[in-house]
Design an enzyme around this catalytic site. Sequence first.
Site, PDB file in Angstrom:
ATOM      1  N   HIS A   1      -9.290   1.251   5.306  1.00 48.67           N
ATOM      2  CA  HIS A   1      -7.986   1.448   5.958  1.00 48.67           C
ATOM      3  C   HIS A   1      -8.163   2.411   7.131  1.00 48.67           C
ATOM      4  O   HIS A   1      -8.963   3.341   7.059  1.00 48.67           O
ATOM      5  CB  HIS A   1      -6.972   1.998   4.954  1.00 48.67           C
TER       6      HIS A   1
ATOM      7  N   GLU B   1      -4.786  -4.666  10.853  1.00 44.74           N
ATOM      8  CA  GLU B   1      -3.755  -3.643  11.007  1.00 44.74           C
ATOM      9  C   GLU B   1      -3.992  -2.877  12.309  1.00 44.74           C
ATOM     10  O   GLU B   1      -4.796  -1.944  12.345  1.00 44.74           O
ATOM     11  CB  GLU B   1      -3.794  -2.660   9.831  1.00 44.74           C
TER      12      GLU B   1
ATOM     13  N   GLY C   1       3.169   2.486  10.699  1.00 49.19           N
ATOM     14  CA  GLY C   1       4.139   3.562  10.517  1.00 49.19           C
ATOM     15  C   GLY C   1       4.914   3.921  11.774  1.00 49.19           C
ATOM     16  O   GLY C   1       5.569   4.957  11.823  1.00 49.19           O
TER      17      GLY C   1
ATOM     18  N   GLU D   1      -6.539   4.833   8.055  1.00 48.10           N
ATOM     19  CA  GLU D   1      -6.339   6.251   7.711  1.00 48.10           C
ATOM     20  C   GLU D   1      -7.587   6.831   7.060  1.00 48.10           C
ATOM     21  O   GLU D   1      -7.873   8.030   7.208  1.00 48.10           O
ATOM     22  CB  GLU D   1      -5.088   6.396   6.821  1.00 48.10           C
TER      23      GLU D   1
ATOM     24  N   ASN E   1       0.874  -1.181   0.000  1.00 45.65           N
ATOM     25  CA  ASN E   1       0.000   0.000   0.000  1.00 45.65           C
ATOM     26  C   ASN E   1       0.908   1.228   0.000  1.00 45.65           C
ATOM     27  O   ASN E   1       1.527   1.527   1.013  1.00 45.65           O
ATOM     28  CB  ASN E   1      -0.891  -0.025   1.251  1.00 45.65           C
ATOM     29  N   TRP E   2       0.953   1.894  -1.146  1.00 47.74           N
ATOM     30  CA  TRP E   2       1.868   3.040  -1.265  1.00 47.74           C
ATOM     31  C   TRP E   2       1.321   4.293  -0.581  1.00 47.74           C
ATOM     32  O   TRP E   2       2.033   5.283  -0.453  1.00 47.74           O
ATOM     33  CB  TRP E   2       2.155   3.325  -2.738  1.00 47.74           C
ATOM     34  N   LYS E   3       0.045   4.265  -0.165  1.00 46.00           N
ATOM     35  CA  LYS E   3      -0.559   5.458   0.451  1.00 46.00           C
ATOM     36  C   LYS E   3      -0.341   6.672  -0.474  1.00 46.00           C
ATOM     37  O   LYS E   3      -0.276   6.495  -1.682  1.00 46.00           O
ATOM     38  CB  LYS E   3      -0.001   5.662   1.864  1.00 46.00           C
TER      39      LYS E   3
ATOM     40  N   GLY F   1       5.212   1.449   4.280  1.00 47.69           N
ATOM     41  CA  GLY F   1       6.500   2.068   3.969  1.00 47.69           C
ATOM     42  C   GLY F   1       7.485   1.168   3.242  1.00 47.69           C
ATOM     43  O   GLY F   1       8.146   1.594   2.280  1.00 47.69           O
TER      44      GLY F   1
ATOM     45  N   SER G   1       4.034  -1.950  10.181  1.00 48.31           N
ATOM     46  CA  SER G   1       5.488  -2.013  10.377  1.00 48.31           C
ATOM     47  C   SER G   1       6.107  -3.351   9.960  1.00 48.31           C
ATOM     48  O   SER G   1       7.075  -3.801  10.571  1.00 48.31           O
ATOM     49  CB  SER G   1       5.852  -1.673  11.826  1.00 48.31           C
TER      50      SER G   1
END
Length: 244
Positions: A90, A160, A166, A92, A8-10, A226, A204
């Site tokens: 997600h 998650e 992160g 976020e 997931n590149w966000k 990430g 992570s």
Amino acid sequence: MRQLIAGNWKMHGLSAQLAEIEAIGAARPTNCDILICPPATLIARAVERAKGLVPIGAQDCHAEASGAFTGDVSAEMLVDAGAVAVIVGHSERRQFHAESDAAVAQKARAAWRAGLLTIVCVGETQAERDDGRMLEVVARQIAASLPDGATVQNTTIAYEPVWAIGTGRTPTAAQIAEMHGHIRKLLIDRFATGRTMRILYGGSVKPSNANEILGIADVDGALVGGASLKAADFLAIAAAAAPP
Ligand code: 13P
């Protein structure tokens, strides 16, 4: 079942980063399934550059197929751009866009309507874990974010924990095993194919911990943030996936 390593590149990635997708494709990992979810702006070009070697997904979709929803992208549009999967719910999106479980369920239905594999995300906050409410919180999310009709073909779950995203902090192997076992039971109780539906772990994940995490019972892959931005790191995680 084959493990799935999904990136997931966000909100990361300009044209230059498409080279990472090409590099992932060139390595042709065969021990697991892979997926990269770049930002919407890169999906169509990522599909071209991937040359069929790296399935490409999206990070969100709107519940409607089209309409007066400025700035939104529908599941049908994602399919048109060449996507084969979409992440919904997600943390976020839940946090910064106030997405409720009901809204996530509508997005999952939209993704199915368009023929996309749907990765439905769940996970507790630090406060919820501190209060010992994590199993109950995730049970509520699974109950309300997953519509009836989820199957092994159309749905993958991603656990998650919000506090692990992160932060470089990961749950212990025992904590991951407890939650994945809990989710597995909920899926078996509710869905005919619940026993084989994939449950990914996210938060992570990196090359140095992938081996341990991917070896835990009921962990059927990883959703990587990430560490998915660099082909070398993503491929190192994929290499740690259990062989089929
Ligand atoms: P990190 O791997 O950067 O912690 O992000 C996890 C995540 O949110 C993937 O969806």
